[in-house]
Motif scaffolding. Structure first.
Motif, short mmCIF file in Angstrom:
data_model
loop_
_atom_site.label_atom_id
_atom_site.label_comp_id
_atom_site.label_asym_id
_atom_site.label_seq_id
_atom_site.Cartn_x
_atom_site.Cartn_y
_atom_site.Cartn_z
N VAL A 175 0.25 -9.54 -27.53
CA VAL A 175 -0.85 -9.21 -28.43
C VAL A 175 -0.39 -8.10 -29.37
O VAL A 175 0.19 -7.10 -28.94
CB VAL A 175 -2.10 -8.75 -27.66
CG1 VAL A 175 -3.22 -8.38 -28.64
CG2 VAL A 175 -2.57 -9.84 -26.72
N PHE A 176 -0.62 -8.30 -30.67
CA PHE A 176 -0.30 -7.29 -31.67
C PHE A 176 -1.43 -7.27 -32.71
O PHE A 176 -1.99 -8.32 -33.03
CB PHE A 176 1.03 -7.60 -32.36
CG PHE A 176 2.21 -7.61 -31.43
CD1 PHE A 176 2.78 -6.41 -31.02
CD2 PHE A 176 2.74 -8.80 -30.96
CE1 PHE A 176 3.86 -6.41 -30.15
CE2 PHE A 176 3.82 -8.81 -30.09
CZ PHE A 176 4.38 -7.61 -29.68
N PRO A 177 -1.73 -6.11 -33.25
CA PRO A 177 -2.78 -6.04 -34.28
C PRO A 177 -2.25 -6.45 -35.65
O PRO A 177 -2.24 -5.67 -36.60
CB PRO A 177 -3.19 -4.56 -34.24
CG PRO A 177 -1.95 -3.84 -33.82
CD PRO A 177 -1.22 -4.77 -32.88
N MET A 221 -9.24 -13.10 -34.09
CA MET A 221 -10.32 -12.28 -33.55
C MET A 221 -11.58 -12.38 -34.41
O MET A 221 -12.70 -12.40 -33.87
CB MET A 221 -9.87 -10.82 -33.43
CG MET A 221 -10.88 -9.94 -32.72
SD MET A 221 -11.20 -10.44 -31.00
CE MET A 221 -9.71 -9.80 -30.21
N ILE A 222 -11.41 -12.43 -35.72
CA ILE A 222 -12.58 -12.59 -36.58
C ILE A 222 -13.33 -13.87 -36.23
O ILE A 222 -14.57 -13.89 -36.12
CB ILE A 222 -12.17 -12.58 -38.07
CG1 ILE A 222 -11.66 -11.20 -38.48
CG2 ILE A 222 -13.35 -12.98 -38.95
CD1 ILE A 222 -10.98 -11.18 -39.84
N ASP A 223 -12.59 -14.95 -35.99
CA ASP A 223 -13.25 -16.21 -35.64
C ASP A 223 -13.89 -16.15 -34.25
O ASP A 223 -14.92 -16.78 -34.01
CB ASP A 223 -12.26 -17.37 -35.72
CG ASP A 223 -12.12 -17.93 -37.13
OD1 ASP A 223 -13.03 -17.70 -37.96
OD2 ASP A 223 -11.11 -18.59 -37.42
N ASP A 267 -1.65 -5.04 -24.15
CA ASP A 267 -2.54 -6.13 -24.54
C ASP A 267 -3.99 -5.66 -24.60
O ASP A 267 -4.75 -6.04 -25.49
CB ASP A 267 -2.44 -7.30 -23.56
CG ASP A 267 -1.18 -8.14 -23.76
OD1 ASP A 267 -0.44 -7.89 -24.72
OD2 ASP A 267 -0.95 -9.05 -22.95
N HIS A 268 -4.38 -4.83 -23.64
CA HIS A 268 -5.75 -4.30 -23.63
C HIS A 268 -5.99 -3.42 -24.86
O HIS A 268 -7.02 -3.53 -25.53
CB HIS A 268 -5.98 -3.47 -22.37
CG HIS A 268 -5.96 -4.25 -21.10
ND1 HIS A 268 -6.44 -3.73 -19.91
CD2 HIS A 268 -5.52 -5.50 -20.81
CE1 HIS A 268 -6.29 -4.63 -18.95
NE2 HIS A 268 -5.73 -5.71 -19.47
N ARG A 269 -5.05 -2.55 -25.13
CA ARG A 269 -5.20 -1.61 -26.26
C ARG A 269 -5.27 -2.36 -27.59
O ARG A 269 -6.08 -2.03 -28.46
CB ARG A 269 -4.01 -0.64 -26.29
CG ARG A 269 -4.01 0.38 -25.16
CD ARG A 269 -2.72 1.19 -25.21
NE ARG A 269 -2.65 2.18 -24.15
CZ ARG A 269 -2.80 3.49 -24.32
NH1 ARG A 269 -3.07 3.97 -25.53
NH2 ARG A 269 -2.70 4.33 -23.30
N TYR A 270 -4.44 -3.37 -27.75
CA TYR A 270 -4.42 -4.08 -29.03
C TYR A 270 -5.62 -5.01 -29.19
O TYR A 270 -6.11 -5.20 -30.30
CB TYR A 270 -3.10 -4.85 -29.18
CG TYR A 270 -1.90 -3.95 -29.39
CD1 TYR A 270 -2.00 -2.77 -30.12
CD2 TYR A 270 -0.66 -4.28 -28.83
CE1 TYR A 270 -0.90 -1.95 -30.30
CE2 TYR A 270 0.45 -3.46 -29.02
CZ TYR A 270 0.32 -2.30 -29.76
OH TYR A 270 1.41 -1.48 -29.94
N VAL A 271 -6.09 -5.61 -28.10
CA VAL A 271 -7.33 -6.37 -28.18
C VAL A 271 -8.47 -5.45 -28.61
O VAL A 271 -9.30 -5.81 -29.47
CB VAL A 271 -7.65 -7.05 -26.84
CG1 VAL A 271 -9.12 -7.47 -26.77
CG2 VAL A 271 -6.76 -8.28 -26.65
N SER A 272 -8.52 -4.26 -28.03
CA SER A 272 -9.53 -3.29 -28.42
C SER A 272 -9.45 -2.98 -29.91
O SER A 272 -10.47 -2.96 -30.62
CB SER A 272 -9.35 -2.00 -27.61
OG SER A 272 -10.31 -1.03 -27.97
#
Length: 235
Positions: free
Chosen positions: A80-82, A90-92, A113-118
């Motif tokens: 996961v990367f921003p 994520m917008i969808d 992964d948790h941090r980037y999902v956030s």
């Protein structure tokens, strides 16, 4: 209300906020669980393609216990990367759920992964409601007003809840949902010598001690502009 939990991995929802989601379902609200990665890398023995299929099946079984909708985004576990591509995803996710309340990981969680999902949830918050965003598969939903809550960290490390939900009456539902993730019970024992049932009982009991009940889940609300902060929305 529309309630959305955006978790990085299958079983994160069950570990950190399944009791709260069960409370919402009992009160008649619509719950959606979005799993951002395929969980394919979290085993020392099982190959990623096999593990991904297993974990999706487990996640769907857990969601069925609640009667919740499941969004399976399928991003490769541990990657996961921003970035732009995952921002569009994520917008969808947010557009599909059109949430009044969003739960996701704390920005100071232990796993990247948790941090980037956030971060992706935070970054996508307003863009879900902008109708001319390029590259989106779904039409815009409501622009603002949803309250965003960060879930507890595993072990409660460096996390100070500002609001609690009493999950005593639904703790068995939380356990039943977690029990669907059979592959993770084995992996967590092998990789980290952790019994997940013991882990959720200890953490929910500790948060319950602070909240004045047997079992609780703790959250911090993101206090920011246009988040509908004038009322408590937690059950």
């Amino acid at each position: 209300m529309n309630i959305l939990c955006v978790a990085a991995h299958p079983d994160d929802t069950e570990l950190l906020c399944a009791g709260t989601l069960a409370r919402y379902v009992r009160e008649g609200h619509r719950v959606t669980i979005a799993i951002f990665t395929d969980g394919s890398i979290g085993d020392a023995v099982v190959k990623p393609d096999i593990l991904s299929a297993t974990r999706e099946k487990e996640a769907r079984a857990a969601a069925e216990i609640l009667g919740a909708d499941l969004i399976w985004t399928g991003v490769t576990d541990e990657l996961v990367f921003p970035d732009k591509e995952q921002r569009h995803l994520m917008i969808d996710v947010l557009r599909r759920a059109d949430p009044d309340v969003i739960f996701t990981h704390s920005p100071n969680d232990y796993h990247p992964d948790h941090r980037y999902v956030s971060q992706l949830v935070f970054d996508s918050y307003f863009q879900k409601g902008l109708p001319h965003m390029p590259g989106q598969s779904l039409p815009a939903c409501r622009f603002a007003g949803a309250q965003l809550y960060y879930m507890d960290n595993i072990g409660g490390i460096n996390f100070l809840p500002t609001e609690y939900v009493d999950i005593t009456d639904v703790f068995e539902t939380k356990k039943a949902m977690l029990a669907c993730h059979k592959s993770q019970f084995v992996a967590m024992e092998d990789l980290a010598s952790i019994d997940m049932n013991w882990m959720i009982q200890m953490q929910a009991g500790f948060r319950g001690l602070a909240a004045g009940c047997r079992y609780a889940e703790g959250f911090t609300r993101l206090d920011a502009s246009q988040r509908g902060l004038t009322r408590r929305v937690l059950p």
